[in-house]
Write an enzyme that holds these catalytic residues in place. Structure first.
Site, PDB file in Angstrom:
ATOM      1  N   LYS A 146     -11.631   7.311   9.352  1.00  0.00           N
ATOM      2  CA  LYS A 146     -11.334   6.011   9.978  1.00  0.00           C
ATOM      3  C   LYS A 146     -12.588   5.148   9.990  1.00  0.00           C
ATOM      4  CE  LYS A 146      -9.021   3.852  13.932  1.00  0.00           C
ATOM      5  NZ  LYS A 146      -8.128   3.105  13.018  1.00  0.00           N
ATOM      6  N   GLY A 180       0.624  -3.585  10.645  1.00  0.00           N
ATOM      7  CA  GLY A 180       0.018  -2.510  11.409  1.00  0.00           C
ATOM      8  C   GLY A 180      -1.429  -2.277  11.014  1.00  0.00           C
ATOM      9  N   HIS A 192     -10.209   9.896  16.395  1.00  0.00           N
ATOM     10  CA  HIS A 192      -9.479   9.808  15.130  1.00  0.00           C
ATOM     11  C   HIS A 192     -10.176  10.635  14.049  1.00  0.00           C
ATOM     12  CE1 HIS A 192      -7.511   6.355  17.043  1.00  0.00           C
ATOM     13  NE2 HIS A 192      -6.562   6.508  16.130  1.00  0.00           N
ATOM     14  N   GLY A 196       0.827  -1.202   0.000  1.00  0.00           N
ATOM     15  CA  GLY A 196       0.000   0.000   0.000  1.00  0.00           C
ATOM     16  C   GLY A 196       0.860   1.249   0.000  1.00  0.00           C
ATOM     17  N   ASN A 235      -0.740  -0.604  17.064  1.00  0.00           N
ATOM     18  CA  ASN A 235      -0.100   0.708  17.004  1.00  0.00           C
ATOM     19  C   ASN A 235       1.409   0.532  17.051  1.00  0.00           C
ATOM     20  OD1 ASN A 235       0.971   3.366  17.870  1.00  0.00           O
ATOM     21  ND2 ASN A 235      -1.185   3.915  18.038  1.00  0.00           N
TER      22      ASN A 235
END
Length: 241
Positions: free
Chosen positions: A134, A73, A130, A8, A99
């Site tokens: 998200k 992650g 956030h 990504g 995290n």
């Protein structure tokens, strides 16, 4: 030069991961959706994946085939993803975390310590905020912190958590760990762990000012993971906690 493979690479985290790799003196290569994951695993010394849960199985298969370690992650993982990670850990080194921030890693350590020393009369509430984009809640970090608190209390988080209160819910359950999620703006990630007793309260907090903190932690973990034996590793191990 050690090359870090970024799954990504053009996403929000992918871009800062590339910058963090360069900052650490490491090379990097990457792919995006539809890219050659097997080729990336063959080229890189270690992979870092912050993409999406749906891509994880193919990424793990490529890493196992190429015998390359991976830092995961990605948040929003389900139970079956953890089974896949455990299975891959028999053949390669895998570090999965909600995290990668070094500060959050230390915060989780402090939360576990506090929870172990304050009895169930101290209510534990985890509040996270956030950015508006998200898609999962509670955040992976909130769950990580909740798990740290549960381990400190020697309880099962799945059985002892309260989420999404709405309407007449009744009194707060004794010994429960509560979660509250807030979304808005461009907040990179704010987390508060509140320990509240009669007439006193302790709050342990972390504020993420930008995504680079997660990228730096992920790169540090990736470079640490390269020479590890097969198995499943954690961020506290990277810090020697």
């Amino acid at each position: 030069m050690t090359s870090i493979g970024i799954v990504g690479s053009q996403g929000r985290m992918g871009v800062v991961l590339a910058a963090a790799a360069a900052e650490a003196g490491a090379g990097h290569c990457g792919i995006d959706k539809g890219g050659d994951i097997a080729g990336l695993a063959a080229r890189a010394a270690v992979l870092v994946d912050f993409s999406a849960p749906a891509a994880l199985e193919a990424t793990l298969d490529a890493c196992v085939a190429a015998k390359k370690p991976i830092v995961i992650g990605t948040t929003g993982l389900e139970e079956r993803h953890h089974w896949l990670i455990d299975d891959a850990g028999r053949d390669i080194a895998v570090l999965q975390t909600g995290n990668t921030s070094l500060g959050v890693t230390l915060l989780a350590h402090l939360v576990k310590e506090a929870a172990s020393r304050l009895d169930a009369d101290w209510d534990i509430e985890i509040v996270e905020m956030h950015h508006r984009m998200k898609v999962d809640a509670p955040s992976g970090t909130a769950l990580l912190l909740g798990q740290a608190a549960a381990e400190g209390r020697d309880i099962d988080l799945a059985r002892c958590s309260e989420r999404g209160r709405d309407g007449v819910t009744g009194a707060r359950g004794h010994g429960k760990i509560g979660f509250a999620s807030v979304r808005g703006g461009t907040v990179a990630g704010d987390h508060d762990v509140v320990f509240a007793d009669n007439e006193e309260m302790i709050t342990l907090s972390h504020r993420a000012e930008n995504r680079m903190i997660f990228a730096r932690g992920a790169v540090k973990a990736a470079l640490w993971l390269i020479h590890r034996k097969p198995g499943r590793y954690t961020m506290p191990q990277v810090l020697g906690l």
